[in-house]
Every structure is written in C-alpha cells, then in structure tokens.
Motif scaffolding. Structure first.
Motif, PDB file in Angstrom:
ATOM      1  N   GLU A 137       0.748  -1.310  -0.001  1.00 14.52           N
ATOM      2  CA  GLU A 137      -0.045   0.049  -0.136  1.00 14.52           C
ATOM      3  C   GLU A 137       0.772   1.229   0.027  1.00 14.52           C
ATOM      4  O   GLU A 137       0.526   1.960  -0.584  1.00 14.52           O
ATOM      5  N   ALA A 141       0.739   4.041  -2.951  1.00 17.54           N
ATOM      6  CA  ALA A 141       0.143   5.438  -2.392  1.00 17.54           C
ATOM      7  C   ALA A 141       0.558   6.850  -3.118  1.00 17.54           C
ATOM      8  O   ALA A 141      -0.290   7.402  -3.473  1.00 17.54           O
ATOM      9  N   VAL A 300      -0.245   7.145   2.448  1.00 15.51           N
ATOM     10  CA  VAL A 300      -1.455   6.166   2.470  1.00 15.51           C
ATOM     11  C   VAL A 300      -2.595   6.901   3.029  1.00 15.51           C
ATOM     12  O   VAL A 300      -3.786   6.530   2.492  1.00 15.51           O
ATOM     13  N   ALA A 301      -2.386   7.759   4.096  1.00 11.76           N
ATOM     14  CA  ALA A 301      -3.604   8.222   4.809  1.00 11.76           C
ATOM     15  C   ALA A 301      -4.116   9.269   3.578  1.00 11.76           C
ATOM     16  O   ALA A 301      -5.321   9.626   3.459  1.00 11.76           O
ATOM     17  N   GLN A 303      -4.180   9.268   0.389  1.00 11.48           N
ATOM     18  CA  GLN A 303      -4.739   8.677  -0.716  1.00 11.48           C
ATOM     19  C   GLN A 303      -6.102   7.995  -0.257  1.00 11.48           C
ATOM     20  O   GLN A 303      -7.076   8.184  -0.717  1.00 11.48           O
ATOM     21  N   ARG A 304      -6.203   7.451   1.005  1.00 12.17           N
ATOM     22  CA  ARG A 304      -7.441   6.966   1.547  1.00 12.17           C
ATOM     23  C   ARG A 304      -8.368   8.229   1.775  1.00 12.17           C
ATOM     24  O   ARG A 304      -9.701   7.896   1.602  1.00 12.17           O
ATOM     25  N   ALA A 305      -7.874   9.256   2.085  1.00 15.72           N
ATOM     26  CA  ALA A 305      -9.060  10.438   2.475  1.00 15.72           C
ATOM     27  C   ALA A 305      -9.410  11.078   1.088  1.00 15.72           C
ATOM     28  O   ALA A 305     -10.501  11.337   1.065  1.00 15.72           O
ATOM     29  N   ARG A 307      -9.819   9.137  -1.474  1.00 17.49           N
ATOM     30  CA  ARG A 307     -10.968   8.044  -1.941  1.00 17.49           C
ATOM     31  C   ARG A 307     -12.106   8.300  -1.359  1.00 17.49           C
ATOM     32  O   ARG A 307     -13.369   7.941  -2.036  1.00 17.49           O
ATOM     33  N   GLU A 308     -12.160   8.573  -0.056  1.00 12.71           N
ATOM     34  CA  GLU A 308     -13.281   8.446   0.921  1.00 12.71           C
ATOM     35  C   GLU A 308     -14.097   9.760   0.324  1.00 12.71           C
ATOM     36  O   GLU A 308     -15.244   9.860   0.145  1.00 12.71           O
TER      37      GLU A 308
END
Length: 347
Positions: A137, A141, A300-301, A303-305, A307-308
């Motif tokens: 990941e 990222a 990583v954080a 990319q997650r943010a 995406r959300e």
C-alpha cells in the motif's frame, strides 16, 4: 528518413523535460518558494521553521537518488529499470518539493513504476518484501502523484543504446583496436549507469551527447574518431563549415563531460558510502523533518482520504428518459384481470 536527433526532438523527454541550466534553476527556485508559502500556514508555528533552500533541496534529492540506486541494486533490478526510476524521481522533484512529499516514500514508488514503464514484471508483494519495513500500500500510495509530477511522460531515452551503436561503429572502422575499444566500452557503461543519474545531465543533454561525454572521460581519441575532421578534398568553405560544426559538437560534449565528472562511479564508495557523508547529511534531514507538510507526510492516509471524499461526493441525478413516441410514460404496471397469475387470466 528522419535523423536520430530529429526523432529525439519529438519525444516527451525533449519537449517536456529539457531545460537550460538557468531555466532549471529558476524552476527549482519557484518550486521551493511555492512549497514554503503552502506549508507555513499549515504548520502554525510561531516563529515559522527554518525552511530548506532550493540548493539544500537539490542536495537531498541527490542523496535520495543514491538511496534509490542502492535499493535497485539490492532488489537486483536491471540497469535500465534503475536508470528510469532515478530519472522519474529527479523529474518529480524538479516541480515538487521534498518538503511537500516524502522522498523516502517516492523513491520506492519510482522503483516500482520504473519496472512498469520498462515492461519489467515484478510482483508488488515481492518488491515490498525486499524493501524492509514497506507495505504494498505504501508503494502504490504515491503512484498517481508520481504520474502527475512527471507529466505522464513515461518514455525515458537512455544513452546505453547510443553507446552500443558507437562501439559497433568503432570496431567496424578500427578492427585492429578491438581490445582498446572493448575496454573503453566497459568503462563508459559503468559511468552511464551512475554519473548522469546523480547529475542534471538528462535535463540538459541528449542521450548521444551523454554517451559521447562518458566515452570522452575514458578515451578522448575514440570520440575524435567518431567525430572526424573535414575530408581532405573539401573546399575551403566546406572545411570552415565542417570545422565550426565539429568544434560546436565537441564543445557540448566537453560541457557534458565536466558535469559527469562531478559524480564519477568511484564516488559511490569513496563518498556516498562513507560515514562522513551520512553525518554531513544528518543536519539537512533533521531540518527537513521540522518543515515537512503535515497534510502530505503520510501518503497512505492522504490517498485514503481522497478516496473517501470521492465516494461521498453526491452523484448528479440522471435525467428522465424521454418517451420516443412523445408524451409521458406511465411506469406503473397495470393489474390484468385481477389475477396474480404472471401469465394473465385464462383465454
């Protein structure tokens, strides 16, 4: 038929990633200035931290390029993969600051994406396993960030093919000097695997010019053989034009050679692998820790943010489908004959 030089001028490497030294310096200064402006409000520090200068950023980029080369060697990646990954990394940090995006993460992404760009298959899990303390990941990222940063220019022209062609030509013309030419070939290839990647050679010179510069570092006379003087039966005007062109070509090659001399292959062991260098880089790395962008330090954080955020974004309502026969459609089903039989009442 188009010449090699003409074909190169149509490449994305020439159109997007070729600069004069002054223009490249201006670009790096602008990148550094914009990063300071964007990061300062996010740190909310009073007084603001001591930010890296453009020159200090360049020193760190060179240091982390060396770390990338070490990682590529440890992972036993081929020469062209290593070179492509290093060029992706240096391109990215020409328009992005090391204070904005962490180079320790982007170098791993550059390695993996370099494999993809060169058509070299390696399992993501295997690469992550080799890079200690790294997850798949983390490698992925920064992938889209890297693509944006290099302006989706995935084609990297290296000087290795030019070197092979030059060596074949020299051996054809001077078969009695094959041992000398082979020795120069091996040494020039070692230079090309290291020196252009640690310097700005790819930004300023063509692959053929870089190849000639490396060969000139090894054996000046071989370059003179490849760029001969005017023929003996030429007119005075032709001799003058040929001489001027030859001097211009050799001048560019000599300028590139001077740049490559800054990072000879021996420096990998004599400078970059020494405790003194690690100690000298420590203050810059500490300075970087204090002025990094807090919103982008964890890719990583980040990319997650993103995406959300994309998932939560409301989708626009689909327009009502018009009736091709005019008027509005009655979408309700009519009950036939008051029966629940799906096939309708008996005939």
């Amino acid at each position: 038929m188009a010449t090699e030089d003409e074909r190169y001028r149509t490449s994305s490497q020439y159109r997007l990633w070729s600069f004069t030294p002054a223009n490249l310096q201006e670009l790096r200064t602008k990148t550094n200035s914009l990063a300071k402006q964007q990061i300062a409000p996010r740190l909310a520090a009073d007084p603001p931290p001591d930010f890296l200068t453009a020159d200090e950023e360049l020193r760190l980029v060179r240091f982390y390029t060396m770390e990338l080369i070490r990682a590529a060697q440890f992972c036993e990646l081929p020469t062209e993969i290593r070179s492509t990954a290093a060029i992706f990394f240096r391109r990215f940090y020409a328009t992005n600051s090391v204070m904005t995006y962490p180079p320790t993460e982007l170098l791993k992404t550059s390695l993996f994406f370099g494999c993809k760009a060169e058509g070299f298959y390696i399992r993501l899990s295997k690469l992550a396993e080799k890079l200690s303390g790294t997850t798949a990941e983390q490698i992925l990222a920064g992938e889209y960030l890297l693509c944006q940063g290099i302006r989706f220019a995935f084609d990297v022209r290296h000087p290795f093919r030019a070197l092979e062609g030059a060596i074949l030509e020299l051996k054809r013309k001077y078969p009695d000097q094959e041992a000398r030419i082979s020795k120069a070939h091996a040494r020039a290839r070692e230079i090309l695997k290291f020196s252009p990647l640690l310097t700005d050679a790819y930004f300023h010179y063509t692959p053929s010019q870089i190849m000639m510069a490396a060969l000139r570092m090894v054996d000046t006379e071989l370059v003179d053989m490849l760029v001969p003087g005017p023929p003996s039966n030429a007119t005075d005007d032709a001799i003058g034009a040929h001489t001027n062109l030859r001097e211009k070509i050799l001048g560019v090659i000599e300028s590139c050679r001077s740049m490559l001399e800054e990072e000879r292959p021996e420096r990998m062991a004599e400078y970059w692998d020494t405790p003194e260098t690690t100690k000298a880089m420590r203050p810059l790395r500490k300075k970087l820790q204090k002025c990094r962008d807090p919103d982008r330090v964890d890719l990583v954080a980040l990319q997650r943010a993103r995406r959300e955020q994309a998932v939560k974004k409301p989708k626009p309502a689909a327009p009502e489908e018009p009736d091709v026969f005019g008027g509005s459609r009655d979408v309700k089903r009519r009950k036939v004959g008051g029966t629940d039989d799906v096939f309708g009442p008996p005939l």
